[in-house]
Scaffold this motif. Structure first.
Motif, PDB file in Angstrom:
ATOM      1  N   GLU A   1       6.420  12.931 -10.710  1.00 26.34           N
ATOM      2  CA  GLU A   1       5.571  13.123 -12.608  1.00 26.34           C
ATOM      3  C   GLU A   1       4.073  14.030 -12.035  1.00 26.34           C
ATOM      4  O   GLU A   1       4.244  14.851 -12.652  1.00 26.34           O
ATOM      5  CB  GLU A   1       5.549  12.093 -14.022  1.00 26.34           C
ATOM      6  N   LEU A   2       3.587  13.269 -11.157  1.00 27.29           N
ATOM      7  CA  LEU A   2       2.234  14.343 -10.774  1.00 27.29           C
ATOM      8  C   LEU A   2       1.780  15.730  -9.856  1.00 27.29           C
ATOM      9  O   LEU A   2       0.869  15.140  -9.131  1.00 27.29           O
ATOM     10  CB  LEU A   2       1.285  13.025 -10.302  1.00 27.29           C
ATOM     11  N   GLY A   3       3.285  15.693  -9.438  1.00 33.05           N
ATOM     12  CA  GLY A   3       3.513  17.168  -8.633  1.00 33.05           C
ATOM     13  C   GLY A   3       3.765  15.882  -7.041  1.00 33.05           C
ATOM     14  O   GLY A   3       3.443  17.337  -5.898  1.00 33.05           O
ATOM     15  N   ASP A   4       2.645  14.584  -7.038  1.00 36.75           N
ATOM     16  CA  ASP A   4       3.044  14.732  -5.504  1.00 36.75           C
ATOM     17  C   ASP A   4       4.480  14.855  -4.203  1.00 36.75           C
ATOM     18  O   ASP A   4       5.291  14.315  -5.608  1.00 36.75           O
ATOM     19  CB  ASP A   4       2.647  13.323  -5.116  1.00 36.75           C
ATOM     20  N   ARG A   5       4.920  14.838  -3.305  1.00 35.19           N
ATOM     21  CA  ARG A   5       5.757  14.905  -2.928  1.00 35.19           C
ATOM     22  C   ARG A   5       6.324  13.412  -2.539  1.00 35.19           C
ATOM     23  O   ARG A   5       5.192  12.786  -2.250  1.00 35.19           O
ATOM     24  CB  ARG A   5       6.210  15.603  -1.471  1.00 35.19           C
ATOM     25  N   LEU A   6       7.458  12.697  -2.860  1.00 30.43           N
ATOM     26  CA  LEU A   6       8.079  11.558  -2.854  1.00 30.43           C
ATOM     27  C   LEU A   6       9.018  11.354  -1.302  1.00 30.43           C
ATOM     28  O   LEU A   6       9.780  12.227  -0.982  1.00 30.43           O
ATOM     29  CB  LEU A   6       8.951  11.113  -4.215  1.00 30.43           C
ATOM     30  N   LEU A   7       8.120  10.174  -1.206  1.00 28.24           N
ATOM     31  CA  LEU A   7       8.960  10.201   0.632  1.00 28.24           C
ATOM     32  C   LEU A   7      10.319   8.995   0.719  1.00 28.24           C
ATOM     33  O   LEU A   7       9.602   8.027   0.023  1.00 28.24           O
ATOM     34  CB  LEU A   7       7.623   9.723   1.644  1.00 28.24           C
ATOM     35  N   LEU A   8      11.432   9.705   1.196  1.00 25.46           N
ATOM     36  CA  LEU A   8      12.123   8.952   0.506  1.00 25.46           C
ATOM     37  C   LEU A   8      12.164   7.926   2.203  1.00 25.46           C
ATOM     38  O   LEU A   8      12.906   6.254   1.458  1.00 25.46           O
ATOM     39  CB  LEU A   8      13.447   9.321   0.793  1.00 25.46           C
ATOM     40  N   ASP A   9      12.054   8.255   2.412  1.00 25.05           N
ATOM     41  CA  ASP A   9      12.049   6.691   3.537  1.00 25.05           C
ATOM     42  C   ASP A   9      11.010   5.947   4.092  1.00 25.05           C
ATOM     43  O   ASP A   9       9.231   6.519   4.204  1.00 25.05           O
ATOM     44  CB  ASP A   9      12.210   7.484   4.663  1.00 25.05           C
ATOM     45  N   LYS A  10      10.733   4.554   2.575  1.00 18.90           N
ATOM     46  CA  LYS A  10       9.279   4.429   2.541  1.00 18.90           C
ATOM     47  C   LYS A  10       8.973   4.114   3.729  1.00 18.90           C
ATOM     48  O   LYS A  10       7.174   3.312   3.686  1.00 18.90           O
ATOM     49  CB  LYS A  10       9.410   2.773   1.668  1.00 18.90           C
ATOM     50  N   ASP A  11       8.820   3.397   5.150  1.00 23.57           N
ATOM     51  CA  ASP A  11       8.485   3.103   6.294  1.00 23.57           C
ATOM     52  C   ASP A  11       8.250   4.133   6.944  1.00 23.57           C
ATOM     53  O   ASP A  11       7.287   4.112   7.910  1.00 23.57           O
ATOM     54  CB  ASP A  11       9.295   2.304   6.848  1.00 23.57           C
ATOM     55  N   LYS A  12       8.134   5.405   6.646  1.00 21.04           N
ATOM     56  CA  LYS A  12       7.569   6.439   7.450  1.00 21.04           C
ATOM     57  C   LYS A  12       6.257   7.203   7.086  1.00 21.04           C
ATOM     58  O   LYS A  12       6.743   7.554   5.983  1.00 21.04           O
ATOM     59  CB  LYS A  12       8.887   7.937   7.135  1.00 21.04           C
ATOM     60  N   SER A  13       5.792   7.156   8.221  1.00 22.41           N
ATOM     61  CA  SER A  13       3.834   7.207   7.124  1.00 22.41           C
ATOM     62  C   SER A  13       4.053   9.043   8.226  1.00 22.41           C
ATOM     63  O   SER A  13       4.557   9.330   8.982  1.00 22.41           O
ATOM     64  CB  SER A  13       3.049   6.650   8.032  1.00 22.41           C
ATOM     65  N   VAL A  14       3.254   9.188   6.837  1.00 24.54           N
ATOM     66  CA  VAL A  14       3.427  11.044   7.569  1.00 24.54           C
ATOM     67  C   VAL A  14       1.611  11.465   7.620  1.00 24.54           C
ATOM     68  O   VAL A  14       0.782  10.613   6.938  1.00 24.54           O
ATOM     69  CB  VAL A  14       3.794  11.942   6.940  1.00 24.54           C
ATOM     70  N   LEU A  15       0.992  11.749   9.714  1.00 24.23           N
ATOM     71  CA  LEU A  15       0.170  11.895   9.730  1.00 24.23           C
ATOM     72  C   LEU A  15      -0.421  13.631   8.968  1.00 24.23           C
ATOM     73  O   LEU A  15       0.051  14.559   9.909  1.00 24.23           O
ATOM     74  CB  LEU A  15      -0.324  12.023  10.850  1.00 24.23           C
ATOM     75  N   VAL A  16      -1.393  14.265   8.155  1.00 24.00           N
ATOM     76  CA  VAL A  16      -1.910  15.585   8.142  1.00 24.00           C
ATOM     77  C   VAL A  16      -3.185  15.626   8.705  1.00 24.00           C
ATOM     78  O   VAL A  16      -3.547  15.147   8.727  1.00 24.00           O
ATOM     79  CB  VAL A  16      -1.357  15.513   6.669  1.00 24.00           C
ATOM     80  N   GLN A  17      -3.491  17.091   9.103  1.00 23.06           N
ATOM     81  CA  GLN A  17      -4.927  17.801   9.410  1.00 23.06           C
ATOM     82  C   GLN A  17      -4.790  18.498   8.221  1.00 23.06           C
ATOM     83  O   GLN A  17      -4.212  19.440   8.047  1.00 23.06           O
ATOM     84  CB  GLN A  17      -4.392  18.229  10.831  1.00 23.06           C
TER      85      GLN A  17
END
Length: 67
Positions: free
Chosen positions: A32-48
């Motif tokens: 609802e706040l526009g954030d992408r929902l990750l469906l795989d809750k155990d997966k982390s994403v590293l961003v730069q």
């Protein structure tokens, strides 16, 4: 519904509970706040954070895992 969307219509469509689209990495959904929902809750994403030369703003770039 196809055609041009206003910003408001696009936001409503992307944040609706039943919206999802198949992307390269799997299903893509937004909260609802526009954030992408990750469906795989155990997966982390590293961003730069990198500057975008064309827009002059900053963008988030997903870093690939190195094995």
């Amino acid at each position: 519904m196809m055609g041009n969307y206003s910003r408001e219509q696009l936001q409503i469509t992307l944040s609706s509970r039943d919206f999802s689209v198949e992307g390269v990495t799997g299903k893509i959904r937004f909260g609802e706040l526009g954030d992408r929902l990750l469906l795989d809750k155990d997966k982390s994403v590293l961003v730069q954070v990198k500057p975008n030369v064309k827009s002059g703003k900053y963008q988030f770039v997903i870093r690939e895992e190195s094995n």
